[in-house]
Design a protein around this motif. Structure first.
Motif, PDB file in Angstrom:
ATOM      1  N   LYS A  79    -134.932  28.868 -52.934  1.00 16.07           N
ATOM      2  CA  LYS A  79    -134.034  28.644 -54.127  1.00 16.07           C
ATOM      3  C   LYS A  79    -132.766  28.166 -53.236  1.00 16.07           C
ATOM      4  O   LYS A  79    -132.464  28.654 -52.364  1.00 16.07           O
ATOM      5  CB  LYS A  79    -134.112  29.569 -55.216  1.00 16.07           C
ATOM      6  CG  LYS A  79    -135.205  29.881 -55.731  1.00 16.07           C
ATOM      7  CD  LYS A  79    -135.115  31.386 -56.796  1.00 16.07           C
ATOM      8  CE  LYS A  79    -136.392  31.394 -57.749  1.00 16.07           C
ATOM      9  NZ  LYS A  79    -137.640  31.685 -56.852  1.00 16.07           N
ATOM     10  N   GLY A  87    -130.341  31.510 -56.360  1.00 16.20           N
ATOM     11  CA  GLY A  87    -131.111  32.865 -56.295  1.00 16.20           C
ATOM     12  C   GLY A  87    -130.401  33.895 -55.772  1.00 16.20           C
ATOM     13  O   GLY A  87    -130.682  34.982 -56.160  1.00 16.20           O
ATOM     14  N   GLU A 113    -129.411  30.200 -66.979  1.00 13.65           N
ATOM     15  CA  GLU A 113    -130.273  31.015 -67.663  1.00 13.65           C
ATOM     16  C   GLU A 113    -131.017  31.977 -66.796  1.00 13.65           C
ATOM     17  O   GLU A 113    -131.523  33.162 -67.012  1.00 13.65           O
ATOM     18  CB  GLU A 113    -131.362  30.038 -68.278  1.00 13.65           C
ATOM     19  CG  GLU A 113    -132.447  30.648 -69.071  1.00 13.65           C
ATOM     20  CD  GLU A 113    -133.498  29.807 -69.705  1.00 13.65           C
ATOM     21  OE1 GLU A 113    -134.490  30.395 -70.127  1.00 13.65           O
ATOM     22  OE2 GLU A 113    -133.065  28.533 -69.932  1.00 13.65           O
ATOM     23  N   ARG A 114    -131.547  31.049 -65.557  1.00 10.34           N
ATOM     24  CA  ARG A 114    -132.222  32.001 -64.363  1.00 10.34           C
ATOM     25  C   ARG A 114    -131.136  32.764 -63.544  1.00 10.34           C
ATOM     26  O   ARG A 114    -129.948  32.371 -63.136  1.00 10.34           O
ATOM     27  CB  ARG A 114    -132.730  31.076 -63.532  1.00 10.34           C
ATOM     28  CG  ARG A 114    -133.788  31.847 -62.449  1.00 10.34           C
ATOM     29  CD  ARG A 114    -134.490  30.832 -61.500  1.00 10.34           C
ATOM     30  NE  ARG A 114    -133.632  30.708 -60.470  1.00 10.34           N
ATOM     31  CZ  ARG A 114    -133.477  29.479 -59.964  1.00 10.34           C
ATOM     32  NH1 ARG A 114    -134.255  28.538 -60.408  1.00 10.34           N
ATOM     33  NH2 ARG A 114    -132.458  29.256 -58.752  1.00 10.34           N
ATOM     34  N   LYS A 115    -131.314  34.198 -63.565  1.00  6.47           N
ATOM     35  CA  LYS A 115    -130.585  35.026 -62.729  1.00  6.47           C
ATOM     36  C   LYS A 115    -131.274  35.641 -61.465  1.00  6.47           C
ATOM     37  O   LYS A 115    -132.377  35.460 -61.271  1.00  6.47           O
ATOM     38  CB  LYS A 115    -130.292  36.386 -63.721  1.00  6.47           C
ATOM     39  CG  LYS A 115    -130.073  36.159 -65.188  1.00  6.47           C
ATOM     40  CD  LYS A 115    -128.486  35.266 -65.201  1.00  6.47           C
ATOM     41  CE  LYS A 115    -128.264  35.081 -66.909  1.00  6.47           C
ATOM     42  NZ  LYS A 115    -127.124  34.371 -66.952  1.00  6.47           N
TER      43      LYS A 115
END
Length: 226
Positions: free
Chosen positions: A73, A142, A172-174
């Motif tokens: 990521k 990431g 939104e993605r942590k």
């Protein structure tokens, strides 16, 4: 940072990591037997960079699922000094970052990091994120490594850099963030922002512990701590 660079000209040997990062934070001695065959020994100065070990192990020792959280990521580095260079190296060489976003108040420092890393063969994935608008279009990182002092933003450039960081934290993605600042406290404003947004935050004292283990192994000629 200037001393970490200038000292390298005065060392007898430097490790590959030290050479590729372009900064030395640790010096240790090794005795060398004289070429004349007598018992005279000369102490040689060796330089290395253990900051990269501190960054790497802070993540791998504290994040139980790296494949889910940060492998393959994008990653992000906040700052533009010697610690930022070490973070870029660790993320690129060992932590499988696909791209590395650079966020900093000083454009010239970012350009210097990108130039130096490209010259050493690992800077092609670096992306300078200069505006909130640009940050909104990018995939969430990431792993984040914050390498700046714990000062409230004052100048326009500092406020822009902070706004960019907040834009990424709110995606939104942590992921996981290593807050390298630990003085006078590891519980910084960036730590607070990241925790509030749901990120896993690793304190800067962790990096100090793991790079310290590496230094002890060099100073005492022990096998590196695992």
């Amino acid at each position: 940072m200037p001393n970490k660079i200038s000292i390298m000209d005065h060392l007898d040997e430097i490790t590959q990591e030290c050479l590729e990062i372009g900064a030395c934070n640790t010096i240790y001695f090794q005795d060398e037997t004289s070429s004349t065959g007598n018992n005279n020994r000369r102490r040689r100065l060796y330089g290395t960079n253990t900051d990269v070990i501190g960054v790497r192990e802070s993540f791998y020792q504290n994040i139980p699922n790296p494949s889910l959280i940060f492998h393959d990521k994008p990653a992000m580095v906040i700052g533009g000094g010697g610690a930022a260079r070490s973070a870029v190296y660790a993320l690129q060489k060992w932590m499988r970052a696909t791209r590395i976003y650079l966020v900093n108040r000083d454009r010239a420092e970012v350009e210097a990091v990108i130039r130096d890393c490209r010259d050493r063969g690992y800077g092609d994935s670096l992306v300078h994120v200069a505006t909130e608008e640009q940050a909104r279009t990018l995939e969430a990182p990431g792993a984040i490594v914050a390498c700046v002092p714990d000062f409230a933003p004052v100048t326009a450039e500092e406020k822009t850099a902070r706004a960019i960081v907040e834009t990424f934290l709110k995606k939104e993605r942590k992921g996981a963030m290593l807050e390298m600042c630990y003085n006078p406290t590891p519980y910084t404003e960036l730590w607070s922002l990241a925790v509030r947004e749901g990120w896993q935050v690793i304190l800067g004292t962790e990096a100090m512990i793991w790079q310290g283990f590496e230094q002890v192994s060099l100073f005492c000629r022990l096998a590196a701590a695992k």
